[in-house]
Design a protein around this motif. Structure first.
Motif, PDB file in Angstrom:
ATOM      1  N   ASN A 183      31.551  36.151  54.291  1.00 39.07           N
ATOM      2  CA  ASN A 183      30.416  36.986  53.942  1.00 39.07           C
ATOM      3  C   ASN A 183      30.754  37.754  52.669  1.00 39.07           C
ATOM      4  O   ASN A 183      31.509  38.719  52.691  1.00 39.07           O
ATOM      5  CB  ASN A 183      30.104  37.936  55.100  1.00 39.07           C
ATOM      6  N   ILE A 184      30.201  37.312  51.568  1.00 41.77           N
ATOM      7  CA  ILE A 184      30.486  37.917  50.273  1.00 41.77           C
ATOM      8  C   ILE A 184      29.418  38.970  49.987  1.00 41.77           C
ATOM      9  O   ILE A 184      28.218  38.677  50.018  1.00 41.77           O
ATOM     10  CB  ILE A 184      30.493  36.860  49.158  1.00 41.77           C
ATOM     11  N   GLN A 185      29.851  40.174  49.725  1.00 42.00           N
ATOM     12  CA  GLN A 185      28.946  41.275  49.395  1.00 42.00           C
ATOM     13  C   GLN A 185      28.765  41.351  47.876  1.00 42.00           C
ATOM     14  O   GLN A 185      29.660  41.003  47.113  1.00 42.00           O
ATOM     15  CB  GLN A 185      29.527  42.602  49.906  1.00 42.00           C
ATOM     16  N   ILE A 186      27.619  41.818  47.470  1.00 46.72           N
ATOM     17  CA  ILE A 186      27.342  41.987  46.046  1.00 46.72           C
ATOM     18  C   ILE A 186      28.337  42.964  45.420  1.00 46.72           C
ATOM     19  O   ILE A 186      28.805  42.752  44.295  1.00 46.72           O
ATOM     20  CB  ILE A 186      25.891  42.490  45.827  1.00 46.72           C
ATOM     21  N   SER A 187      28.722  43.990  46.144  1.00 45.12           N
ATOM     22  CA  SER A 187      29.672  44.965  45.602  1.00 45.12           C
ATOM     23  C   SER A 187      31.043  44.324  45.370  1.00 45.12           C
ATOM     24  O   SER A 187      31.744  44.688  44.428  1.00 45.12           O
ATOM     25  CB  SER A 187      29.798  46.172  46.531  1.00 45.12           C
ATOM     26  N   ASP A 188      31.415  43.356  46.236  1.00 44.75           N
ATOM     27  CA  ASP A 188      32.682  42.648  46.034  1.00 44.75           C
ATOM     28  C   ASP A 188      32.643  41.819  44.758  1.00 44.75           C
ATOM     29  O   ASP A 188      33.613  41.800  43.987  1.00 44.75           O
ATOM     30  CB  ASP A 188      32.990  41.733  47.220  1.00 44.75           C
ATOM     31  N   ILE A 189      31.546  41.139  44.535  1.00 44.21           N
ATOM     32  CA  ILE A 189      31.411  40.328  43.326  1.00 44.21           C
ATOM     33  C   ILE A 189      31.420  41.234  42.093  1.00 44.21           C
ATOM     34  O   ILE A 189      32.048  40.910  41.079  1.00 44.21           O
ATOM     35  CB  ILE A 189      30.124  39.470  43.382  1.00 44.21           C
ATOM     36  N   GLY A 190      30.770  42.372  42.181  1.00 46.16           N
ATOM     37  CA  GLY A 190      30.779  43.322  41.071  1.00 46.16           C
ATOM     38  C   GLY A 190      32.177  43.806  40.753  1.00 46.16           C
ATOM     39  O   GLY A 190      32.554  43.947  39.582  1.00 46.16           O
ATOM     40  N   HIS A 191      32.971  44.025  41.804  1.00 48.88           N
ATOM     41  CA  HIS A 191      34.359  44.465  41.598  1.00 48.88           C
ATOM     42  C   HIS A 191      35.180  43.371  40.911  1.00 48.88           C
ATOM     43  O   HIS A 191      35.969  43.651  40.003  1.00 48.88           O
ATOM     44  CB  HIS A 191      34.991  44.840  42.933  1.00 48.88           C
ATOM     45  N   VAL A 192      34.988  42.124  41.316  1.00 53.39           N
ATOM     46  CA  VAL A 192      35.715  41.015  40.703  1.00 53.39           C
ATOM     47  C   VAL A 192      35.306  40.849  39.247  1.00 53.39           C
ATOM     48  O   VAL A 192      36.144  40.600  38.375  1.00 53.39           O
ATOM     49  CB  VAL A 192      35.489  39.704  41.497  1.00 53.39           C
ATOM     50  N   ILE A 193      34.020  41.018  38.974  1.00 53.89           N
ATOM     51  CA  ILE A 193      33.557  40.927  37.587  1.00 53.89           C
ATOM     52  C   ILE A 193      34.201  42.028  36.755  1.00 53.89           C
ATOM     53  O   ILE A 193      34.617  41.793  35.617  1.00 53.89           O
ATOM     54  CB  ILE A 193      32.013  40.980  37.521  1.00 53.89           C
ATOM     55  N   GLN A 194      34.319  43.226  37.307  1.00 49.20           N
ATOM     56  CA  GLN A 194      35.001  44.310  36.594  1.00 49.20           C
ATOM     57  C   GLN A 194      36.451  43.944  36.306  1.00 49.20           C
ATOM     58  O   GLN A 194      36.967  44.215  35.227  1.00 49.20           O
ATOM     59  CB  GLN A 194      34.945  45.607  37.395  1.00 49.20           C
ATOM     60  N   LEU A 195      37.125  43.329  37.267  1.00 50.81           N
ATOM     61  CA  LEU A 195      38.504  42.917  37.063  1.00 50.81           C
ATOM     62  C   LEU A 195      38.623  41.817  36.003  1.00 50.81           C
ATOM     63  O   LEU A 195      39.609  41.743  35.283  1.00 50.81           O
ATOM     64  CB  LEU A 195      39.118  42.405  38.371  1.00 50.81           C
ATOM     65  N   ALA A 196      37.606  40.978  35.920  1.00 54.92           N
ATOM     66  CA  ALA A 196      37.656  39.830  35.010  1.00 54.92           C
ATOM     67  C   ALA A 196      37.257  40.185  33.584  1.00 54.92           C
ATOM     68  O   ALA A 196      37.443  39.379  32.680  1.00 54.92           O
ATOM     69  CB  ALA A 196      36.754  38.712  35.538  1.00 54.92           C
TER      70      ALA A 196
END
Length: 152
Positions: free
Chosen positions: A2-15
């Motif tokens: 279950n992938i949350q939008i906030s998790d994807i946002g955090h990964v994008i910030q890291l990338a």
């Protein structure tokens, strides 16, 4: 999974940091390919002149251009390798976050390898610049000096 939008946002910030680095590497590749294109153009001019009259300075300059092109090719290879490794870092950041796999050591290792590749690329570029400027100074000293109108 279950992938949350906030998790994807955090990964994008890291990338984002590796993406900026990737932009710099692409700029470096443009500089390197432009230098290589100038070397190739100059080589073609000299080869055309050799067909007309065989002069030793043309052979010497072609040897210098050959050495420079090899160094630029090594630099391009290392910059491309750096870009590839940084792309893998970005991909592993997303894969690690979405699958909860502990890929942090791989991310760190690939990033360090990418930095070593970038350092090597800059070293080859610097060596090529030294050779180019040394050859330019040597050609300038070989030219006959023009006399001024006052005879000096």
């Amino acid at each position: 999974m279950n992938i949350q939008i906030s998790d994807i946002g955090h990964v994008i910030q890291l990338a984002i940091a590796p993406v900026f680095l990737l932009t710099g590497v692409c700029t470096m590749l443009m500089v390197l390919t432009n230098r290589l294109a100038r070397i190739i153009d100059r080589s073609r001019v000299l080869e055309d002149r050799l067909e007309i009259a065989a002069h030793d300075p043309y052979f010497d300059e072609l040897d210098v251009l050959d050495r420079r092109s090899h160094l630029i090719n090594y630099s391009i290879t290392l910059s491309t390798t750096c870009g590839f490794l940084i792309c893998l870092v970005i991909a592993l950041l997303f894969v690690g976050d979405t699958t909860n796999l502990p890929l942090d050591r791989y991310v760190a290792g690939l990033f360090v390898l990418g930095m070593f590749a970038l350092i090597g690329s800059f070293a080859y570029l610097l060596r090529e610049i030294f050779i180019a400027s040394t050859a330019m100074r040597a050609r300038r000293h070989m030219r006959p000096r023009r006399m001024r109108a006052d005879g000096s």
